[in-house]
Design a protein around this motif. Structure first.
Motif, PDB file in Angstrom:
ATOM      1  N   ILE A  48       0.845  -1.204   0.000  1.00 15.57           N
ATOM      2  CA  ILE A  48       0.000   0.000   0.000  1.00 15.57           C
ATOM      3  C   ILE A  48       0.877   1.249   0.000  1.00 15.57           C
ATOM      4  O   ILE A  48       0.617   2.203  -0.747  1.00 15.57           O
ATOM      5  N   ARG A  49       1.934   1.255   0.807  1.00 16.31           N
ATOM      6  CA  ARG A  49       2.846   2.411   0.830  1.00 16.31           C
ATOM      7  C   ARG A  49       3.542   2.585  -0.524  1.00 16.31           C
ATOM      8  O   ARG A  49       3.746   3.705  -0.994  1.00 16.31           O
ATOM      9  N   GLU A  98       3.951   5.613  -5.676  1.00 16.44           N
ATOM     10  CA  GLU A  98       3.760   5.653  -7.130  1.00 16.44           C
ATOM     11  C   GLU A  98       2.558   6.514  -7.539  1.00 16.44           C
ATOM     12  O   GLU A  98       2.231   6.592  -8.712  1.00 16.44           O
ATOM     13  N   LYS A  99       1.899   7.113  -6.554  1.00 18.99           N
ATOM     14  CA  LYS A  99       0.757   8.000  -6.772  1.00 18.99           C
ATOM     15  C   LYS A  99      -0.464   7.267  -7.336  1.00 18.99           C
ATOM     16  O   LYS A  99      -1.318   7.871  -7.994  1.00 18.99           O
ATOM     17  N   VAL A 100      -0.543   5.960  -7.067  1.00 14.92           N
ATOM     18  CA  VAL A 100      -1.744   5.217  -7.411  1.00 14.92           C
ATOM     19  C   VAL A 100      -2.814   5.519  -6.364  1.00 14.92           C
ATOM     20  O   VAL A 100      -3.968   5.734  -6.693  1.00 14.92           O
ATOM     21  N   LEU A 101      -2.389   5.544  -5.089  1.00 18.32           N
ATOM     22  CA  LEU A 101      -3.289   5.840  -3.976  1.00 18.32           C
ATOM     23  C   LEU A 101      -2.941   7.201  -3.389  1.00 18.32           C
ATOM     24  O   LEU A 101      -1.772   7.586  -3.378  1.00 18.32           O
ATOM     25  N   TYR A 125      -7.378   1.459  -6.405  1.00 22.64           N
ATOM     26  CA  TYR A 125      -6.683   0.167  -6.444  1.00 22.64           C
ATOM     27  C   TYR A 125      -7.268  -0.720  -7.549  1.00 22.64           C
ATOM     28  O   TYR A 125      -6.533  -1.348  -8.309  1.00 22.64           O
ATOM     29  N   ILE A 126      -8.592  -0.758  -7.659  1.00 20.31           N
ATOM     30  CA  ILE A 126      -9.242  -1.555  -8.713  1.00 20.31           C
ATOM     31  C   ILE A 126      -8.830  -1.046 -10.089  1.00 20.31           C
ATOM     32  O   ILE A 126      -8.513  -1.829 -10.986  1.00 20.31           O
ATOM     33  N   LEU A 127      -8.802   0.255 -10.273  1.00 25.74           N
ATOM     34  CA  LEU A 127      -8.381   0.843 -11.542  1.00 25.74           C
ATOM     35  C   LEU A 127      -6.936   0.444 -11.847  1.00 25.74           C
ATOM     36  O   LEU A 127      -6.606   0.087 -12.983  1.00 25.74           O
TER      37      LEU A 127
END
Length: 175
Positions: free
Chosen positions: A32-33, A38-41, A58-60
């Motif tokens: 998650i970190r 990576e700027k996904v979350l 996260y799904i995307l």
């Protein structure tokens, strides 16, 4: 009816910790970190995420990413990888069938061919000179040698780059 809307709005504002989000998506807190780096979350606070936004992001991410961001998606990379594997397998099959040859093998074959041809052609003047009756042998030998060397100079100017396009696809130049 108003109660249902209020409850639904509350779910979109639920804030969870990194470890809670990791448990929800079935990954580690470290993962998650990494996705956050990576700027996904996006974090809503230090180590905190809005649950609905984080799960959707996260799904995307795992589905290949947004198509409109201009960047290749995971699915694009996977598809390209599979295409390359299929192409490689097809080339290996053609090589096994004898329809395709490595460029280095063809280059070696051509080099041997050129050297053998040169040796044989340069041996011609001495063989011809002994058969000529009207002219002295040295005159005939020098004339024939000059003509053969002229012909060989054209052969010597060929490089593997000039025939490489046909060598790489395994097809003869004139077929």
């Amino acid at each position: 009816m108003a109660e249902a809307k209020k409850g639904k709005a509350g779910l979109t504002e639920v804030e969870v910790s990194t470890s809670d989000l990791a448990a929800i998506v079935g990954k580690t807190s470290r993962w998650i970190r990494q996705l956050t780096t990576e700027k996904v979350l996006k974090q809503s606070g230090r180590g905190k995420y809005i649950l609905a936004e984080a799960v959707q992001a996260y799904i995307l991410h795992i589905s290949g990413g947004a198509k409109d961001d201009g960047k290749p998606t995971y699915t694009d990379h996977k598809t390209e990888h599979e295409r390359i594997k299929a192409e490689k397998a097809a080339l290996e099959l053609e090589e096994m069938k004898g329809n395709l040859h490595a460029a280095s093998d063809v280059s070696r074959l051509l080099s041997d061919l050129i050297l053998t041809t040169k040796s044989r052609v340069l041996g011609v003047p001495s063989r011809i000179a002994t058969e000529c009756d009207k002219e002295p042998a040295d005159v005939v030998e020098s004339v024939v040698r000059r003509e053969i060397e002229t012909a060989l100079s054209a052969l010597a100017k060929y490089t593997p780059d000039q025939i490489g396009g046909d060598v790489n696809n395994g097809s003869p130049k004139d077929s």
